[in-house]
Design a protein around this motif. Structure first.
Motif, PDB file in Angstrom:
ATOM      1  N   GLY A 105       0.803  -1.215   0.000  1.00 31.98           N
ATOM      2  CA  GLY A 105       0.000   0.000   0.000  1.00 31.98           C
ATOM      3  C   GLY A 105       0.837   1.266   0.000  1.00 31.98           C
ATOM      4  O   GLY A 105       0.504   2.246  -0.680  1.00 31.98           O
ATOM      5  N   CYS A 106       1.936   1.276   0.742  1.00 33.83           N
ATOM      6  CA  CYS A 106       2.809   2.453   0.801  1.00 33.83           C
ATOM      7  C   CYS A 106       3.960   2.358  -0.180  1.00 33.83           C
ATOM      8  O   CYS A 106       4.325   3.332  -0.837  1.00 33.83           O
ATOM      9  N   HIS A 107       4.550   1.180  -0.271  1.00 37.05           N
ATOM     10  CA  HIS A 107       5.806   1.053  -1.014  1.00 37.05           C
ATOM     11  C   HIS A 107       5.615   0.916  -2.528  1.00 37.05           C
ATOM     12  O   HIS A 107       6.598   0.733  -3.247  1.00 37.05           O
ATOM     13  N   SER A 108       4.390   1.052  -2.980  1.00 37.17           N
ATOM     14  CA  SER A 108       4.169   1.132  -4.424  1.00 37.17           C
ATOM     15  C   SER A 108       4.107   2.577  -4.903  1.00 37.17           C
ATOM     16  O   SER A 108       3.941   2.837  -6.093  1.00 37.17           O
ATOM     17  N   GLU A 109       4.260   3.515  -3.960  1.00 36.19           N
ATOM     18  CA  GLU A 109       4.280   4.931  -4.314  1.00 36.19           C
ATOM     19  C   GLU A 109       5.659   5.314  -4.857  1.00 36.19           C
ATOM     20  O   GLU A 109       6.683   4.804  -4.399  1.00 36.19           O
ATOM     21  N   TYR A 110       5.689   6.234  -5.791  1.00 37.76           N
ATOM     22  CA  TYR A 110       6.898   6.562  -6.550  1.00 37.76           C
ATOM     23  C   TYR A 110       8.037   7.088  -5.688  1.00 37.76           C
ATOM     24  O   TYR A 110       9.209   6.954  -6.030  1.00 37.76           O
ATOM     25  N   GLU A 126       6.595  -2.393  -7.656  1.00 42.04           N
ATOM     26  CA  GLU A 126       5.872  -2.054  -8.884  1.00 42.04           C
ATOM     27  C   GLU A 126       4.362  -2.002  -8.633  1.00 42.04           C
ATOM     28  O   GLU A 126       3.821  -2.793  -7.840  1.00 42.04           O
ATOM     29  N   LYS A 127       3.706  -1.070  -9.338  1.00 36.92           N
ATOM     30  CA  LYS A 127       2.249  -1.001  -9.276  1.00 36.92           C
ATOM     31  C   LYS A 127       1.645  -2.223  -9.978  1.00 36.92           C
ATOM     32  O   LYS A 127       2.042  -2.574 -11.098  1.00 36.92           O
ATOM     33  N   LEU A 128       0.698  -2.880  -9.318  1.00 40.70           N
ATOM     34  CA  LEU A 128       0.009  -4.001  -9.946  1.00 40.70           C
ATOM     35  C   LEU A 128      -0.878  -3.495 -11.079  1.00 40.70           C
ATOM     36  O   LEU A 128      -1.445  -2.405 -11.006  1.00 40.70           O
ATOM     37  N   SER A 129      -0.995  -4.297 -12.112  1.00 42.96           N
ATOM     38  CA  SER A 129      -1.914  -3.952 -13.203  1.00 42.96           C
ATOM     39  C   SER A 129      -3.351  -4.001 -12.697  1.00 42.96           C
ATOM     40  O   SER A 129      -3.665  -4.753 -11.763  1.00 42.96           O
ATOM     41  N   ASN A 144      -1.195 -10.366  -8.590  1.00 43.48           N
ATOM     42  CA  ASN A 144       0.245 -10.588  -8.443  1.00 43.48           C
ATOM     43  C   ASN A 144       0.996  -9.841  -9.543  1.00 43.48           C
ATOM     44  O   ASN A 144       0.414  -9.410 -10.534  1.00 43.48           O
ATOM     45  N   TRP A 145       2.293  -9.725  -9.346  1.00 43.73           N
ATOM     46  CA  TRP A 145       3.136  -9.057 -10.317  1.00 43.73           C
ATOM     47  C   TRP A 145       3.462  -9.965 -11.499  1.00 43.73           C
ATOM     48  O   TRP A 145       3.471 -11.203 -11.361  1.00 43.73           O
TER      49      TRP A 145
END
Length: 638
Positions: free
Chosen positions: A214-219, A226-229, A234-235
């Motif tokens: 939730g936090c560590h997908s922020e730029y 990586e942001k999930l599609s 899953n990635w």
């Protein structure tokens, strides 16, 4: 003020004063700049003047290797809990590290490139011994500078960290592009394990916590996922690879305790950082997810080429009884060179005479796992008659004997050609089983039966049985000149010592009590009923070594007279808020030349390597969870 705080303050004060070897009037034949001396004028430009493009043009060193391998060294806690970062991010020194952004525990990409430029100025490409970065923290007797106010944390040029930095410097030479791929960095950790076991932890929902994702997908996160599609759970493989590359910046391979990935989200009372903006994801180091990540990081030492052969002609194997791994140690370097995965609750371990196979009793599945020695892969699972404990193999390698720990105990006999259980010999519930050095007999020890049972391997029947007044634990065997068994040394529950059994007389003839000093351990560890565990006769037959949890030491006795020669203290465990405790030694094995003895420390997650001549502790090797059974594989020349 605590001693640790005083040490930290002293380091800061010394560094602020700019004390160096040259300031102290110490002369070297070749004058080198000090890492903690006053900063030259040309280095005092603002951070904004250092562009990423400028770093790539100017430095012949590999930036990707720097970020994934070298920066982790600056964040490793040294004696007293102080890191290179603590001084070099706050004071004006030649090695200038950028301070973290608020809430971060590592550097952003831009900050890392700024660090890289400063570090590059302290390195002579392709010449480690002319590079202040490597000489300043190196002991003077090993070729380092006379003084480093941060301490000398590399005692020799054989230190693994020093060797890693040296290899990075050697790979950099005039004309080398800083953007070339860094293949060694990507091979340090196992990507397949990361993808299958580590990544799911970042997506896991923990009660009362947001997901790491939730936090560590922020730029703007230094630890970036990586942001999930849209709609994906899953990635993709490519995304996992990018996650993996980012993780390398937050891990010190082989050392979970110095890896930000594990320490930053760990509760402070369990040894974690004081603050993590994502909360205390792990309340203790016994959290299953924390242990999974720690085992992956610890195993990074070993995921190198499994076909590489040690120079020693031997390997030390240790089963991690509370995990699902087996660590393999090369005694020439005292480092783990392979990790065997996938055997949950491994107990006993032995080897085929040619060294091609490793046999492991698997308590979780009640099978004997047959493992390819070079590849570390499980070849076959042989079903057993019950839950196994220890194992042994006949001298010709044709039979593996597995002790079955059950109310109606047995020795399961496994044919190593067909790999099936061919028979079970009923004895008292078996904890440990051995084959005598002449391979004529098997000897099983029972906790519940308080007995040792000797089985004639030619007749496959009980030859004799000896009852004791206490449960029977590990044993060791002394031979006659013709190779037949002379005496058995037997450890017992609730006895800090060992019994001596005359094999020909079939009776106990003596008991030897270990010294009262050193002592003072055992109560806090809950091991008063198992005061002495682990015993072995050196291959040359000249000495007997005996572990003691009460002493937190291993004792040496001469043979055949059983005179006490001395002891070696084992590592202490330092629980937070409590007095140091014993490392709880478990088992003993030796190198074939009898020059080293190895002790598994179940409470310390380590193995001690001891020089048998001097009885000096020469290495403490980190391994997995609760290491116990330990054995030596002698490698045969092809």
């Amino acid at each position: 003020m605590t001693s640790q705080n005083r040490r930290t303050l002293s380091l800061l004060v010394f560094a602020a004063l700019g004390i160096s070897a040259l300031d102290a009037g110490v002369k070297r034949s070749t004058a080198l700049p000090s890492l903690v001396g006053p900063m030259p004028v040309q280095e005092s430009q603002s951070n904004s003047d250092h562009s990423a493009a400028g770093v790539q043009r100017q430095s012949p060193l590999n930036y990707e290797e720097y970020r994934t391998l070298v920066e982790a060294v600056f964040l490793k806690k040294r004696e007293g809990g102080v890191r290179c970062y603590d001084c070099h991010s706050t004071l004006t020194t030649r090695l200038r590290l950028q301070p973290f952004l608020p809430g971060d525990s590592s550097w952003t990409e831009e900050q890392s490139r700024q660090n890289f430029e400063f570090v590059s100025q302290l390195v002579t490409p392709n010449d480690p011994l002319s590079s202040p970065l490597l000489l300043h923290p190196l002991a003077q007797e090993a070729g380092g500078d006379p003084v480093h106010t941060g301490g000398k944390f590399w005692k020799s040029q054989a230190d693994p960290e020093w060797e890693m930095l040296s290899a990075w410097v050697r790979r950099g030479s005039p004309g080398t592009l800083a953007t070339q791929p860094a293949s060694p960095a990507t091979n340090v950790l196992n990507f397949q394990i990361f993808e299958s076991r580590i990544e799911p932890i970042f997506l896991k929902e923990r009660p009362g916590h947001a997901r790491c994702y939730g936090c560590h997908s922020e730029y703007n996160r230094s630890f970036l996922l990586e942001k999930l599609s849209p709609g994906a759970a899953n990635w993709t493989k490519d995304q996992s690879q990018r996650n993996f590359q980012n993780i390398l910046q937050h891990v010190l391979p082989g050392d979970p305790g110095s890896s930000r990935l594990l320490i930053h989200p760990l509760a402070p009372e369990a040894g974690g950082d004081p603050f993590h903006s994502g909360g205390h994801q792990f309340q203790s180091q016994n959290d299953p997810d924390w242990l999974t990540i720690a085992e992956w990081v610890r195993g990074a030492r070993t995921e190198s080429n499994p076909d590489s052969s040690p120079k020693s002609g031997a390997l030390i194997y240790v089963t991690n009884s509370a995990g699902d791994t087996i660590d393999v140690i090369d005694p020439t370097s005292n480092t783990v060179v392979q990790v065997i995965h996938g055997i949950e609750l491994p107990h006993g371990i032995t080897f085929s005479p040619d060294g091609a196979r490793v046999y492991v009793s698997n308590e979780s599945e009640s099978v004997l796992d047959v493992v390819d020695q070079k590849a570390g892969e499980i070849l076959r699972k042989v079903p057993l008659s019950g839950r196994p404990n220890n194992v042994a193999i006949t001298k010709d390698g044709r039979q593996v004997l597995v002790g079955i720990r059950a109310p109606q105990g047995a020795l399961d006999v496994i044919d190593t050609v067909s790999l099936i259980r061919v028979k079970s010999i009923h004895v008292d519930s078996v904890h440990n089983v051995y084959v005598t050095p002449d391979s004529r007999f098997a000897v099983s020890g029972s906790l519940e039966g308080k007995s040792a049972t000797v089985i004639d391997l030619q007749a496959d029947q009980i030859a004799w049985k000896l009852n004791f007044d206490r449960p029977v634990r590990p044993m060791a065997f002394e031979t006659n000149p013709d190779g037949s068994t002379r005496r058995i040394f037997v450890e017992l529950s609730n006895f800090n010592g060992f019994a001596v059994v005359d094999f020909a007389k079939r009776s106990e003839v003596a008991r030897v009590t270990l010294p009262d000093e050193p002592g003072g351990f055992g109560i806090a560890e809950g091991r008063v009923n198992t005061p002495a565990h682990g015993i072995g006769v050196a291959p040359d037959g000249k000495s007997l070594w005996v572990n003691s949890t009460l002493a937190n030491a291993v004792f040496e006795y001469s043979l055949p007279d059983l005179e006490l020669v001395g002891h070696t203290a084992l590592p202490l465990v330092h629980p937070l808020g409590h007095a140091p405790t014993s490392s709880v030694p478990e088992w003993i094995t030796f190198t074939p030349d009898s020059k080293r003895v190895y002790v598994s420390n179940s409470g310390d997650r380590s193995v001690s390597a001891i020089d048998t001549k001097s009885r000096k502790l020469v290495a403490v090797i980190p391994v997995g969870e609760v290491p116990k059974r330990i054995n030596t594989l002698v490698l045969r020349a092809p």
